[in-house]
Design a protein around this motif. Structure first.
Motif, short mmCIF file in Angstrom:
data_model
loop_
_atom_site.label_atom_id
_atom_site.label_comp_id
_atom_site.label_asym_id
_atom_site.label_seq_id
_atom_site.Cartn_x
_atom_site.Cartn_y
_atom_site.Cartn_z
N ALA A 11 68.76 27.72 22.50
CA ALA A 11 68.41 29.31 23.49
C ALA A 11 68.78 30.20 21.98
O ALA A 11 70.02 30.39 21.71
CB ALA A 11 68.68 29.04 24.37
N ASP A 61 68.14 34.54 20.86
CA ASP A 61 68.07 35.96 21.49
C ASP A 61 67.22 36.21 20.58
O ASP A 61 66.64 35.57 19.26
CB ASP A 61 69.47 36.76 21.38
N THR A 114 63.91 32.84 33.09
CA THR A 114 63.87 32.73 31.53
C THR A 114 64.28 31.55 31.47
O THR A 114 65.61 31.47 32.45
CB THR A 114 64.10 34.01 30.83
N MET A 122 69.88 28.78 31.26
CA MET A 122 70.68 27.65 30.41
C MET A 122 71.73 27.69 30.18
O MET A 122 72.79 28.09 31.01
CB MET A 122 70.04 28.32 28.53
N VAL A 127 72.69 31.36 21.90
CA VAL A 127 73.42 31.82 22.99
C VAL A 127 73.67 30.72 23.26
O VAL A 127 73.84 31.88 24.74
CB VAL A 127 72.12 33.00 23.29
N GLY A 128 72.97 29.83 23.74
CA GLY A 128 72.75 28.82 24.66
C GLY A 128 71.69 27.78 24.17
O GLY A 128 71.63 27.31 23.40
N ASP A 152 65.03 32.88 23.93
CA ASP A 152 66.06 33.44 25.58
C ASP A 152 65.57 33.91 26.63
O ASP A 152 65.61 33.86 28.01
CB ASP A 152 67.69 33.45 25.23
N VAL A 153 64.21 34.73 25.66
CA VAL A 153 63.46 35.71 26.74
C VAL A 153 62.15 34.91 27.33
O VAL A 153 60.93 34.85 28.01
CB VAL A 153 63.06 36.38 26.36
N PRO A 169 74.74 28.40 28.94
CA PRO A 169 75.43 29.63 28.60
C PRO A 169 76.32 29.52 27.16
O PRO A 169 77.78 29.69 26.42
CB PRO A 169 75.76 30.47 28.69
N ARG A 189 67.18 31.85 29.49
CA ARG A 189 67.96 32.40 29.42
C ARG A 189 69.07 32.62 31.14
O ARG A 189 70.16 32.05 31.84
CB ARG A 189 68.35 34.00 29.82
N ASP A 190 68.26 32.17 31.99
CA ASP A 190 68.15 31.99 33.34
C ASP A 190 69.08 30.88 33.38
O ASP A 190 69.76 30.79 34.31
CB ASP A 190 67.60 32.86 34.62
#
Length: 131
Positions: free
Chosen positions: A42, A44, A75, A80, A50-51, A21-22, A82, A77-78
């Motif tokens: 994704a 962690d 990233t 995806m 996490v997504g 995710d990063v 969730p 995480r931004d």
């Protein structure tokens, strides 16, 4: 037409790929396009899902960047989704198809009894099992 699969395990493509995710959006774009994937789970730093990041997520991000809504490289995480829509290996094939339609998603991830992602099902996986 008839579906020649009884359960999710019969439909799935085993061993789905995951991405951190990063990871950057650029890394995610290369990851998906180089492998010809439409989506990846994704995870962690602990390895937990996490997504889901999809090509659509990346296209939306690119459009927003081009429209100057954001200038951040971003990233996974931004961008995806969730949530990880999933089914168990023993879920009936009929239920899998119904969930793809009801949830309006292109990927359902298959988890084993412990919750580990072991496969992915796309509409093409379903079509391949039609006779």
């Amino acid at each position: 037409m008839r579906l020649t699969a009884e359960i999710a395990r019969d439909l799935m493509t085993p061993g789905p790929y995951s991405i951190a995710d990063v990871a950057t959006v650029e890394q995610a774009t290369a990851f998906l396009t180089d492998r010809g994937f439409g989506a990846a789970v994704a995870i962690d730093l602990a390895g937990h899902p996490v997504g889901v990041v999809t090509k659509t997520d990346l296209l939306v991000h690119a459009r927003e960047r081009d429209a100057k809504i954001t200038t951040e490289p971003g990233t996974v995480r931004d961008v995806m989704t969730p949530a990880v829509f999933s089914v168990r290996e023993e879920t009936t094939a009929r239920s899998v198809v119904e969930q793809l339609i009801t949830l309006n998603v292109h990927h359902l991830f298959v988890v084993d009894r412990t919750g580990v992602v072991v496969g992915v099902i796309s509409p093409m996986d379903v079509v391949r099992r039609l006779v």
